[in-house]
Write an enzyme that holds these catalytic residues in place. Structure first.
Site, short mmCIF file in Angstrom:
data_model
loop_
_atom_site.label_atom_id
_atom_site.label_comp_id
_atom_site.label_asym_id
_atom_site.label_seq_id
_atom_site.Cartn_x
_atom_site.Cartn_y
_atom_site.Cartn_z
CE LYS A 1 -43.84 28.77 20.69
NZ LYS A 1 -44.70 29.72 19.97
CB VAL B 1 -47.98 19.16 12.78
CG1 VAL B 1 -46.61 19.26 11.86
CG2 VAL B 1 -47.53 17.59 13.62
N GLY C 1 -48.18 26.51 15.57
CA GLY C 1 -47.70 27.79 16.37
C GLY C 1 -47.25 27.40 17.88
CG MET C 2 -49.12 25.13 19.99
SD MET C 2 -50.48 24.04 20.90
CE MET C 2 -49.65 23.77 22.30
CB ALA C 3 -42.43 25.68 19.76
N GLY C 4 -43.93 22.80 18.61
CA GLY C 4 -43.64 21.25 18.64
C GLY C 4 -42.45 20.68 18.13
N GLY C 5 -41.97 20.96 16.80
CA GLY C 5 -40.73 20.59 16.45
C GLY C 5 -39.69 20.86 16.97
CB SER D 1 -40.68 21.24 22.27
OG SER D 1 -40.78 20.65 23.50
CG ASP E 1 -39.89 29.14 18.71
OD1 ASP E 1 -39.58 30.53 19.09
OD2 ASP E 1 -40.86 28.96 18.13
#
Length: 308
Positions: free
Chosen positions: A12, A97, A100-104, A106, A138
């Site tokens: 995101k 990683v 600031g893209m909410a990888g974890g 998601s 998130d």
């Protein structure tokens, strides 16, 4: 029970991120416009006859125990429903990683969805979102996906109409930023009115399907902390705009920067410049993607393939 599930965990970006105050529980009260993008991690869940959770990943430095959010997500549901089987989680990371893209988050959301489906637990998307907030602020949004207003600590979500499709150039410099550091150094009480993004104005533009109006209002209050600490973020923003982005912004607590392009040709040329040209020294990871707002989001469809 399903023996194998293949899932996509989409990243995101924050089109708008405002912090209203610090709460007594230590969390910050936020208002954010969240947007799913087409960059995703791949997750495969495999049923095990024996109990236990096994995590395997393509990045050697990621934890494969209870410190990984995918492990926490699987354990949360498997403990609650007393599941006697086990699960192996193959996690292939593409989302940067600590970016600031909410990888974890998601990834955790995808595992919640997958365990629910694999063991036929019958939980609704809303029920998964309620459990997701126990893992991270998130995670509920990452279960829902699409375009949304996020409030509270991130768990109060209001779906918004899809934004008109465009190209999104994502550039992450070769640094990692601690979300904890950024929020600890944000003094919400001392922020100027001009530091706060116009979230309501952006919502109005989104409802009108006005991509230019929405892009003109991009804003992230956390830039007031992160950019002074890491000036390269401002450099990337300026470069993306000079290369044709309608606007550019840092996502989340950074350091990832995204630029919004309405011209596919300009976006492709900017990607080539940021990846291989004279600007390649600014960012370590560069991706060209778009908004992820398909009908699959509203129907909660996550699987890219499954086998009984």
């Amino acid at each position: 029970m399903i023996r194998h599930l293949g899932l996509k965990a989409y990243g995101k970006i924050n089109l708008g991120l405002d912090v209203l105050k610090k709460r007594e529980d230590g969390y910050h009260e936020v208002r954010m416009i969240m947007q799913t993008v087409g960059l995703y991690d791949k997750i495969d869940l495999y049923l095990k006859e024996t109990p236990g959770i096994t995590v395997q990943t393509n990045l050697y430095y990621l934890p494969v125990n209870e410190n990984n959010l995918v492990y926490k997500a699987a354990k949360l549901l498997m403990d609650e429903f007393h599941i006697n089987h086990g699960v192996t989680i193959h996690l292939k990371k593409f989302i940067p990683v600590s970016a600031g893209m909410a990888g974890g988050s998601s990834d955790a959301a995808a595992v919640l969805f997958g365990v629910n489906k694999m063991f036929n637990l019958g939980l609704s998307m809303e029920a998964l979102m309620e459990r997701g907030v126990k893992i991270g602020a998130d995670v509920p949004y990452c279960v829902m996906r699409g375009t949304a207003l996020s409030e509270g600590i991130g768990e109060i979500l209001t779906p918004l109409p899809p934004i008109p499709q465009c190209q999104v150039l994502i550039a992450k410099p070769g640094i990692s930023v601690s979300t904890k550091f950024v929020y600890e150094h944000l003094d919400a009480a001392s922020l100027r009115p001009s530091d706060h993004p116009d979230i309501d104005g952006m919502i109005a533009a989104i409802r009108k399907r006005d991509i230019y109006g929405a892009a003109s209002l991009l804003g992230n209050v956390l830039e007031t902390v992160t950019i002074p600490e890491y000036p390269v973020i401002a450099e990337i923003k300026d470069r993306l705009k000079s290369l044709g982005a309608v606007n550019a912004l840092m996502s989340g607590s950074g350091p990832t920067v995204f630029g919004i392009f309405t011209s596919p040709k300009a976006a492709e040329e900017a990607y080539e410049e940021m990846r291989y040209g004279k600007s390649a020294n600014l960012a370590k990871s560069v991706y060209l993607t778009n908004f992820y707002n398909t009908k699959e989001v509203s129907h909660g469809k996550w699987s890219e393939g499954e086998h009984e």
